[in-house]
Design a protein around this motif. Sequence first.
Motif: not given
Length: 555
Positions: A65, A70, A246, A418, A427-428
């Motif tokens: 990331n 991550g 996530n 994530l 953030w994705r």
Amino acid sequence: MRTLRLGLLLTLLVLATVALTPLLGVPVYGRNFGHDSNFALTALAFMEQGIREGRWWPRWVMDTNFGLGGITFYTYPPLGYWVAALFRIGSGLPTAEVMALSMAFWRLVFLGGCFLWLRRHVPPQAALAGAALAALLPYPALINPWIRFSYAEVAGAAMLPFLLLAIERAAESRDGRGIPGLAVVFAALALTHLPSCALVAHLAPVYGWAYGGKRGAIRTILGGLGGAGLAACFILPAAALLKDANFEGDAIWRTSLMFYSGLDGTAVYVQFLLIVWTAGWATVLAALTFRWLGRAMPASPLRHAAMVLLFAAFALMTVVTLPLWILLPQLRSIEFPWRATGLLTMPVAALAALALAGGARMARPVVLAFGLGCAVLPPLFLWVMVSFGNPGWPRFLPAEQRQERAMVSPRGISPEHLPAWAARAGWRGVWEGTETETAPDPWPRPALPAGARRIPGGFLVPEATTSFALPQFYFPAWQAMDGAGQRLEVRPTEGGFVEVVVTHPVRDLRVAVGLTRWEWVGWAVTGLTAAGLLGLALWRRPVRGVVPAVAPGAR
């Protein structure tokens, strides 16, 4: 002799197609050309770096990331990347070259495993031809290593013939001594590619039942449970910490289930599905052809089991099994039903080998024609992609440049890795859907406290008087301890970063990723399972050997 020459010719074709990967290097992304190759390169680099730092299993990767960290190896199995990292450390070759060689290695392991499995039932020359034909089929020879560059799935496929061999041995034995070996193979598959393991877990008992009846099915299930226990050090944390990851949900299987009326993917996705479905249909038709050619051969457990596995695996790709997909969440974890295409290669290998061994008149010409046709596909595909691929990407880069491109490309990371807090903070969306060659810039992130330095798996802060945040995403594994051995609270910020709560001045503060309670539990279950399986393996010798694998005279 003619069957032996056929087997050697097909094997040479396998070697030629396998050699394309290390000779041409890891393909660059462009129109599904090496779709996951960037991720494979970055994952290998992160695994190697962790091992060099003394973390042989770097579950939390600090450099993914784009340096914000991550959960890559919390949810992604490590075994394939352990092997590649050892190749990298031992050879000193660039990462891209090692990844290409590792891909070739697993494809050859698959070839050798198929030969050993089939050799139990047919003469060596027929076993070699059947194994080589399986390795030339479109899914293992073209789709996975080139169109997708799915390194972990290729490594997992190499376990399949050993798994079927272990199922047969467990079904044949008069006691339970075959179960430990079966459990080891199941565990190796789980630690290599979890979706393949979930797929096989549903179909392996079917193969065990078709091969050895009720006893075969029961022992296959017991071996699967033993494998899950051995791999608990990975499976338990991955499952228990899923709420902190996530996780995208499991509805993606609907858009790739064959003949499902709700298919609504993009044009590129539909084109890719058509390629995979065509490969699946070709595999099934080939198997049925070889079954027809060998219809006069003596009945054997392998022939029956291969046909059952063929239809069970193919049905799982189609809307016929829709109720199972709806009812079984563990089945939906496979994500893509067309992954069963990889399992279809095994019945093709078995039926082709049995047809050759049975002396069917047309078996050799058909096997040869089918093998030659499959061998043409990878070079033809490469020529088409080089001629008509994405013009914005160089086709084949030197290894160092290829690795640099992967490390700065958003396709070198996976949104699934994530943490949940970072995903909720948005953030994705920073890199999602982009195909650019460079990382988004600027990336807002907290600054390190004064004097802080990085250590393996974390940071060392010489002195702190107030709470502070670190440029790493939050995850429950983060722990903070000062020089006096006192633990400090660690919590997520609104932006999804790690925040250390400091209520009084502290010195020599160590903030690092530690073992979660689920990792402790997982390792305990793995240890207890290993001890139990070892005891079962050493329990006693069989009284009268094993039940014959095939009918008399079939060898």
